[in-house]
Write an enzyme that holds these catalytic residues in place. Structure first.
Site, short mmCIF file in Angstrom:
data_model
loop_
_atom_site.label_atom_id
_atom_site.label_comp_id
_atom_site.label_asym_id
_atom_site.label_seq_id
_atom_site.Cartn_x
_atom_site.Cartn_y
_atom_site.Cartn_z
N ARG A 79 29.06 -10.69 -19.27
CA ARG A 79 29.48 -11.93 -19.93
C ARG A 79 30.77 -11.79 -20.72
O ARG A 79 31.58 -12.71 -20.76
CB ARG A 79 28.35 -12.42 -20.85
CG ARG A 79 27.18 -13.00 -20.09
CD ARG A 79 26.03 -13.36 -21.01
NE ARG A 79 24.97 -14.02 -20.25
CZ ARG A 79 23.78 -14.32 -20.75
NH1 ARG A 79 23.49 -14.02 -22.01
NH2 ARG A 79 22.88 -14.92 -20.01
N HIS A 85 26.97 -17.47 -28.27
CA HIS A 85 25.66 -17.47 -27.63
C HIS A 85 24.65 -16.54 -28.29
O HIS A 85 23.50 -16.91 -28.48
CB HIS A 85 25.84 -17.09 -26.17
CG HIS A 85 24.61 -17.20 -25.33
ND1 HIS A 85 23.86 -18.36 -25.24
CD2 HIS A 85 23.98 -16.28 -24.54
CE1 HIS A 85 22.83 -18.17 -24.42
NE2 HIS A 85 22.87 -16.92 -24.00
N ARG A 101 24.83 -8.09 -24.65
CA ARG A 101 23.49 -8.25 -24.07
C ARG A 101 23.54 -8.56 -22.58
O ARG A 101 24.31 -9.40 -22.13
CB ARG A 101 22.74 -9.37 -24.80
CG ARG A 101 21.38 -9.68 -24.17
CD ARG A 101 20.58 -10.65 -24.99
NE ARG A 101 21.13 -11.97 -25.05
CZ ARG A 101 20.99 -12.90 -24.09
NH1 ARG A 101 20.36 -12.59 -22.96
NH2 ARG A 101 21.49 -14.11 -24.24
N ALA A 125 9.78 -14.87 -30.34
CA ALA A 125 9.36 -13.64 -31.01
C ALA A 125 8.32 -13.93 -32.08
O ALA A 125 7.27 -13.27 -32.15
CB ALA A 125 10.57 -12.93 -31.62
N LYS A 137 12.32 -23.99 -40.62
CA LYS A 137 13.20 -24.88 -41.41
C LYS A 137 13.31 -26.27 -40.81
O LYS A 137 13.76 -27.19 -41.49
CB LYS A 137 14.58 -24.25 -41.56
CG LYS A 137 15.37 -24.15 -40.28
CD LYS A 137 16.67 -23.35 -40.47
CE LYS A 137 17.67 -24.07 -41.32
NZ LYS A 137 18.97 -23.35 -41.34
N ASN A 141 16.15 -21.55 -30.41
CA ASN A 141 16.94 -21.13 -29.25
C ASN A 141 16.04 -20.79 -28.08
O ASN A 141 16.39 -21.02 -26.92
CB ASN A 141 17.79 -19.91 -29.61
CG ASN A 141 19.17 -20.32 -30.11
OD1 ASN A 141 19.46 -21.50 -30.27
ND2 ASN A 141 20.01 -19.34 -30.36
N GLY A 176 15.91 -17.37 -17.87
CA GLY A 176 14.68 -16.71 -17.47
C GLY A 176 14.44 -15.46 -18.28
O GLY A 176 15.01 -15.25 -19.35
N HIS A 217 28.84 -16.97 -24.35
CA HIS A 217 28.42 -17.30 -22.99
C HIS A 217 29.60 -17.95 -22.28
O HIS A 217 30.22 -18.87 -22.82
CB HIS A 217 27.22 -18.23 -23.00
CG HIS A 217 26.50 -18.29 -21.70
ND1 HIS A 217 27.02 -18.93 -20.60
CD2 HIS A 217 25.31 -17.77 -21.31
CE1 HIS A 217 26.18 -18.80 -19.59
NE2 HIS A 217 25.13 -18.11 -19.99
N LEU A 275 14.72 -12.87 -24.06
CA LEU A 275 13.30 -13.25 -24.08
C LEU A 275 12.41 -12.02 -23.92
O LEU A 275 11.33 -11.94 -24.51
CB LEU A 275 13.01 -14.28 -22.99
CG LEU A 275 13.70 -15.64 -23.11
CD1 LEU A 275 13.27 -16.55 -21.96
CD2 LEU A 275 13.41 -16.30 -24.45
N GLU A 335 21.28 -12.60 -12.09
CA GLU A 335 22.29 -13.06 -13.03
C GLU A 335 23.32 -11.97 -13.26
O GLU A 335 23.22 -10.88 -12.72
CB GLU A 335 21.62 -13.49 -14.35
CG GLU A 335 20.69 -14.68 -14.17
CD GLU A 335 20.07 -15.14 -15.48
OE1 GLU A 335 20.50 -14.70 -16.54
OE2 GLU A 335 19.13 -15.96 -15.43
#
Length: 525
Positions: free
Chosen positions: A275, A333, A368, A17, A36, A43, A50, A229, A374, A115
């Protein structure tokens, strides 16, 4: 002595991002990125699965929308989710223009994976299971020539006066203090995975951006929704890394050492259920049954070629892939909540923005959907960058920092915080455990609320940030008296009436309805 820097835009964090925003902004703005650790440590760099988008001509944004809100427990923000899925194909094309090489099959067509909770194949990959690395490295190669990057520099607190953010105070590893003054400050600091013992997140993900925003008075929302996850490679109680959901998308199944396929009668999507469903079932098997759990990969051809990054992790853990199974357990996750923003990334503090996992856009609801992170990063980074370019602001005057107090405190260790969060605020929660965790955090309220007043080391500041976010997640979990998505209260399961509402909602939002009419209103709590 305080060093002062100035820029048009300061971006805190170096994940996808932040890099995407920097790439677009650098055409017209003087941009500084502060991270940092090293710029490659994020991540995003570790993302295997993907990026999801209705990119195929046979796919439709409405299908992607439907899958997203079902996975999100119908807690999604409707308009923000529409923007996410509608802008997806456009942003994929933008990445291609920037030089990203997505994987193709032997016929030259884009290889689309499937997925959990996706109704069809729509996941684009780059470099097999190294999508995040490919995207991030491509953007690093571009922005390092156009922006100023400061590594090994931790953001301590935001500079805010009269509800207006004018920059950030940071500290280097050598202890030097720096003020970076800018009319636009962007939080792109990622999530909170290091709150838990087992996590897919890199070591630097300690909730810094959310904690800074909270201390500055910004609004944070939905902090109770933490996604675990289902398949981290865990051997001898040690986590080695993530086993992407794409592995199950290619046919892998969760099985015990006694040959029991655990998802067979749990959900209609079986191993590709959302998930939160899969993680809870694994948790149940781990706690209630004396069986070891594995991911059966025996049916996947050319596993090592298809999943080179995962293969490397398995070899590091001493897993023999020829045996056809990988030991797995859930790990922290992603957090669906965060700093509340509008569609352009603006927070409740003027001049302060948030994008990526640190933000709460509402597109993920309570859980999510796989490979939407992504996508969220690039879609809303682009929206924010375009807004800043259209609405330039002038830098404010230097803000005076009050003299910091030196005081000795007995702080908990990171491991103690992880013990509390994993035991009481993990995959399955209840009122009694949450109250215990809340009371434990309340022993440190002075640091949670006021640590900005003290002269702290980077290590102490990190502990304070972890405590702040742990306290906020725990308090939020106590306030939500229901189970939804990533927040599961075993003492507050969904009632029959609530399940009926879910089923009714599902029946009126099938594909036939919304291909003929407008997108339905989301049921929220």
């Amino acid at each position: 002595m305080m060093t002062v820097r100035k820029a048009d835009v300061v971006i805190i964090g170096s994940g996808l991002a932040g890099l995407m925003a920097a790439e677009i902004l650098s055409v017209e703005k003087n941009v500084i990125i502060i991270t940092k650790s090293k710029i490659q440590h994020s991540n995003s760099m570790m993302a295997q699965g993907g990026i999801a988008a209705a990119f195929d001509e046979d796919d439709d944004w409405r299908d992607h929308f439907f899958d997203t809100i079902v996975a999100g427990g119908y807690h999604n923000d409707e308009e923000m989710t529409k923007k996410l899925v509608q802008k997806g194909p456009e942003m994929i094309n933008k990445l291609i223009e920037l030089g990203v090489q997505f994987d193709r099959d032997d016929d030259g067509n884009y290889s689309l994976g499937k997925e959990g909770a996706h109704g069809r194949r729509r996941i684009l990959h780059a470099g097999g299971d190294a999508t995040g690395k490919e995207l991030v490295q491509r953007l690093i190669n571009r922005v390092e020539k156009k922006v100023t990057i400061y590594e090994d520099e931790m953001a301590l607190d935001l500079l805010v006066q009269n509800n207006k953010c004018i920059g950030v105070t940071t500290k280097t590893l050598s202890g030097d203090m720096i003020q970076t003054i800018a009319p636009h400050t962007i939080l792109a600091t990622g999530g909170v995975g290091q709150l838990y013992k087992v996590t897919s997140n890199c070591q630097s993900l300690t909730g810094d951006g959310m904690a800074m925003a909270y201390r500055a008075g910004a609004e944070l929302v939905d902090m109770e929704f933490v996604q675990f996850h289902p398949t981290m490679l865990v051997k001898n109680n040690k986590g080695y890394g993530l086993i992407s959901e794409a592995v199950r998308g290619e046919g892998a199944r969760l099985v015990t050492n006694l040959g029991h396929y655990i998802m067979e009668n749990v959900h209609e999507l079986k191993d590709l259920a959302p998930r939160d469903v899969v993680a809870r079932e694994i948790h149940r098997v781990n706690t209630e049954e004396d069986e070891l759990l594995y991911l059966d990969i025996s049916t996947i051809k050319d596993f090592e070629k298809r999943f080179p990054s995962i293969t490397k992790i398995c070899k590091q853990a001493g897993v023999q892939l020829e045996e056809g199974r990988i030991p797995v357990a859930p790990g922290a996750h992603f957090i669906m909540g965060g700093v509340s923003t509008n569609e352009r990334g603006a927070t409740s503090i003027n001049g302060l923005y948030a994008i990526g996992e640190v933000s709460k856009t509402g597109v993920h609801g309570a859980n999510r959907l796989a490979s939407n992170s992504l996508l969220e990063a690039i879609v809303f980074a682009n929206e924010l960058a375009q807004e800043i370019i259209k609405n330039p602001k002038q830098a404010e005057d230097l803000m005076k920092i009050p003299t910091l107090l030196e005081k000795r405190f007995d702080l908990p260790t990171k491991e103690e915080i992880q013990d509390i969060m994993t035991k009481y605020v993990g995959i399955v929660r209840n009122d009694k455990g949450l109250e215990k965790a809340k009371k434990w955090f309340e022993n440190y309220l002075d640091f949670i609320y006021k640590n900005g007043n003290y002269d702290l080391s980077i290590e102490q500041k990190t502990i304070c940030n972890l405590m702040t976010i742990g306290y906020l997640i725990t308090s939020s979990a106590l306030m939500r008296n229901e189970s939804r998505g990533g927040h599961y209260r075993e003492d507050k399961p969904l009632s029959n009436e609530q399940w009926l509402q879910y089923n009714v909602f599902c029946s009126i939002t099938n594909k036939d309805v919304y291909t003929k009419a407008k997108v339905p209103t989301i049921m929220t709590v």
